[in-house]
Design a protein around this motif. Structure first.
Motif, PDB file in Angstrom:
ATOM      1  N   ALA A  44      47.762  36.049  37.269  1.00 38.67           N
ATOM      2  CA  ALA A  44      46.965  35.243  38.188  1.00 38.67           C
ATOM      3  C   ALA A  44      47.278  35.647  39.621  1.00 38.67           C
ATOM      4  CB  ALA A  44      47.259  33.758  37.982  1.00 38.67           C
ATOM      5  N   GLU A  73      45.073  31.552  42.974  1.00 41.93           N
ATOM      6  CA  GLU A  73      44.843  30.905  41.680  1.00 41.93           C
ATOM      7  C   GLU A  73      46.078  30.113  41.251  1.00 41.93           C
ATOM      8  OE1 GLU A  73      41.661  34.050  39.730  1.00 41.93           O
ATOM      9  OE2 GLU A  73      43.811  34.459  39.516  1.00 41.93           O
ATOM     10  N   ARG A 108      46.273  26.868  42.882  1.00 42.10           N
ATOM     11  CA  ARG A 108      45.289  25.919  42.358  1.00 42.10           C
ATOM     12  C   ARG A 108      45.654  25.381  40.973  1.00 42.10           C
ATOM     13  NH1 ARG A 108      39.956  29.494  43.920  1.00 42.10           N
ATOM     14  NH2 ARG A 108      39.958  29.057  46.152  1.00 42.10           N
ATOM     15  N   LEU A 145      42.750  29.350  32.703  1.00 40.93           N
ATOM     16  CA  LEU A 145      42.609  29.202  34.147  1.00 40.93           C
ATOM     17  C   LEU A 145      41.222  28.591  34.336  1.00 40.93           C
ATOM     18  CD1 LEU A 145      43.791  29.718  36.950  1.00 40.93           C
ATOM     19  CD2 LEU A 145      42.660  31.934  36.922  1.00 40.93           C
ATOM     20  N   ALA A 180      39.535  26.910  39.518  1.00 43.92           N
ATOM     21  CA  ALA A 180      40.774  27.490  40.047  1.00 43.92           C
ATOM     22  C   ALA A 180      40.691  29.007  40.159  1.00 43.92           C
ATOM     23  CB  ALA A 180      41.956  27.100  39.161  1.00 43.92           C
ATOM     24  N   ALA A 181      39.812  29.622  39.370  1.00 45.22           N
ATOM     25  CA  ALA A 181      39.700  31.080  39.356  1.00 45.22           C
ATOM     26  C   ALA A 181      38.941  31.576  40.582  1.00 45.22           C
ATOM     27  CB  ALA A 181      38.988  31.537  38.091  1.00 45.22           C
TER      28      ALA A 181
END
Length: 182
Positions: free
Chosen positions: A120, A124, A127, A146, A150-151
């Motif tokens: 990640a 990310e 998040r 994920l 958030a991505a």
């Protein structure tokens, strides 16, 4: 070269990106790389590598850049980058450095392991929520996702927490509860 010419003629990165169908970041990286190549070649007097990173300075040297571009042959591409796999020993060495240099070693070590174990990106990771790592019973979710929100790409994707070093770094350190006197 056309992107650099457009920028030194006053266009913004966003405008040039739209014109060439690429991202703003791609435009910025490409023109800075080209400007650095020109400055290293000594083709532009008064513009060094550090100055090549600033649009204002590039625009100040517009005429010299255009002259340098006329006779410039871009370097041949090096080909595809070699895939490099970081060894466990290198990761352990980096962890030791983090522990020795950080003011918050467990925090920084956890972030380091999350980067390596999940792939990640830092934004990310920022998040992520506890529910992405732990299930309702408090156990680590070995296979998670994920979330799309958030991505960076806006698309959900699998997220795996399989690293024992990450588990160790994220395991809370027991502490004493000190009772206050009334």
């Amino acid at each position: 070269m056309e992107m650099l010419k457009a920028v030194i003629d006053g266009a913004t990165y966003e405008t040039v990106a739209a014109q060439f169908g690429v991202t703003r970041t791609a435009v910025e990286r490409r023109i800075k790389t080209l400007a650095i190549h020109l400055s290293k070649a000594g083709s532009i007097k008064g513009l060094n590598e550090g100055g090549a990173a600033f649009v204002r300075r590039l625009r100040q040297h517009r005429d010299a850049i255009l002259t340098a571009l006329a006779g410039f042959e871009p370097p041949a591409p090096f080909g595809p980058r070699e895939t490099r796999v970081v060894s466990g020993e290198e990761i352990a060495q980096a962890a030791l450095r983090i522990k020795g240099r950080s003011q918050r070693p467990w925090h920084d070590l956890s972030l380091f392991y999350v980067l390596f174990s999940t792939g990640a990106r830092p934004l990310e990771i920022a998040r992520l929520e506890v529910r992405d790592y732990l299930d309702t019973s408090g156990d680590v979710r070995r296979e998670s996702a994920l979330r799309a929100e958030a991505a960076i790409t806006g698309k959900a994707r699998p997220l795996y927490f399989q690293c024992t070093r990450l588990d160790q770094a994220l395991t809370p350190i027991p502490f004493k509860v000190i009772a206050r006197k009334p």
